[in-house]
Design an enzyme around this catalytic site. Structure first.
Site, PDB file in Angstrom:
ATOM      1  CE1 TYR A   1      -4.480  -1.923   5.073  1.00  0.00           C
ATOM      2  CE2 TYR A   1      -3.964   0.246   4.166  1.00  0.00           C
ATOM      3  CZ  TYR A   1      -4.040  -1.023   4.000  1.00  0.00           C
ATOM      4  OH  TYR A   1      -4.142  -1.381   2.629  1.00  0.00           O
TER       5      TYR A   1
ATOM      6  CB  SER B   1      -0.919   0.121   1.360  1.00  0.00           C
ATOM      7  OG  SER B   1      -1.400   1.296   1.269  1.00  0.00           O
TER       8      SER B   1
END
Length: 349
Positions: A165, A140
């Site tokens: 995350y 990501s």
């Protein structure tokens, strides 16, 4: 690389395993592979992080396609995952399943350890023991964390995550590298930048804003709207993935351990950005959605949320050198396709 080139290089003798196949990117990737005649085993647990009916609708569309097999398995189920590999024998794996969402990680941290750490370890172990020839996995843009240097380059340090995350995605890159080093598992990590398009996740900003416009509710703009994102259309993401699937990385013979480059390794492991390599103002995005929906936004300017960053912007030169492709769908064009789908899916006349 033409359509026939990457499809022929992947081959049609064994299926590609796509985890998260009922998810947003996994659905589009599976459609693309199936259209090229490549069999797909799609794995998903259909959890309730967002409305499972959307996931089921994606899955059902895939089940109508020849060559698709669905397995409902949770990543944390080690034996269940091993059984999928035993039954289908995939040699190439595209791992897209994960617990997504920065804000959700503030309140449900254990979900991220279960799916993104334990689940990823189970994927690595299954690939190792079944001698997978290439693991492509989703990282990501969030791994760039507190970096202020723009655009984000794969050679940049990514040691300062600002959300759990992001930390789990950085951990995935480290875990994959260790398996590449220890067991020779070829692995490629893809740092996706703000993906959008038809069949998108309802927890993403574009979906939230569009829903609010049609329902006449306020749109919350964090950091008082002073945010920039590198919005990347989902078809461009998929194009990058399919070109990389047959290109398993090899060790870099020029890697210098005294001046290590984060983008490469002596092990068969690489990372790439996949983004539209453009910075788009959030306020401009809202204006485009107003034009496309014919509605006027009620703007609610609020403070920055913990875990957010002000701007994302991808340098994709490494991807372009590797596969001869860089995402290029203009934001307004991609938004028009998204709004058309949104109106159709939700029965808006």
């Amino acid at each position: 690389m033409s359509h026939s080139d990457w499809a022929a290089a992947i081959g049609r003798d064994t299926p590609v395993l796509v985890t998260g196949a009922a998810g947003f990117i996994g659905y589009h990737l599976s459609e693309r592979l199936l259209a090229a005649g490549i069999p797909v085993v799609g794995l998903d647990n259909l959890n309730a992080y967002y409305d499972p009916r959307l996931k089921e609708a994606r899955r059902d569309r895939l089940l109508d396609r020849p060559g698709f097999t669905f397995e409902r398995v949770d990543l944390a189920d080690r034996e269940g995952l091993a059984g999928v590999f035993e039954r289908h024998g995939p040699r190439r794996v595209v791992h897209l399943a994960a617990q997504a969402g920065v804000r959700h990680s503030l309140t449900h941290p254990h979900d991220y350890v279960d799916a993104n750490i334990t689940g990823f370890l189970n994927i690595l172990e299954a690939c190792r023991h079944r001698e997978a020839t290439h693991l492509v996995y989703a990282s990501s843009s969030s791994v760039y964390g507190g970096n202020a240097k723009l655009p984000f380059d794969v050679e940049d340090s990514v040691d300062h995550p600002v959300s759990l995350y992001a930390a789990t995605k950085k951990a995935n890159e480290l875990m994959a590298h260790s398996y590449s080093h220890l067991f020779g598992l070829p692995a490629t990590g893809l740092r996706f930048f703000t993906v959008y398009g038809p069949w998108g996740r309802p927890d993403m900003a574009i979906q939230i804003f569009t829903k609010a416009l049609y329902e006449g509710r306020p749109i919350r703009l964090f950091n008082h709207g002073r945010m920039e994102r590198d919005f990347t259309y989902v078809d461009d993401i998929v194009e990058g993935v399919v070109r990389l699937i047959p290109r398993a990385p090899a060790p870099d013979p020029g890697f210098d351990r005294q001046a290590p480059d984060p983008a490469t390794s002596w092990a068969p492991h690489r990372v790439f950005n996949i983004g539209n390599h453009r910075r788009e103002q959030l306020l401009d995005l809202v204006a485009m959605l107003e034009e496309l929906t014919g509605r006027t936004a009620i703007r609610e300017l609020v403070e920055m949320q913990p875990g957010d960053v002000e701007a994302t912007f991808a340098d994709v030169s490494a991807l372009e050198r590797e596969v001869g492709f860089a995402p290029d769908t203009p934001l307004r064009e991609g938004l028009a396709r998204f709004v058309d789908w949104y109106r159709s899916f939700n029965g808006i006349g």
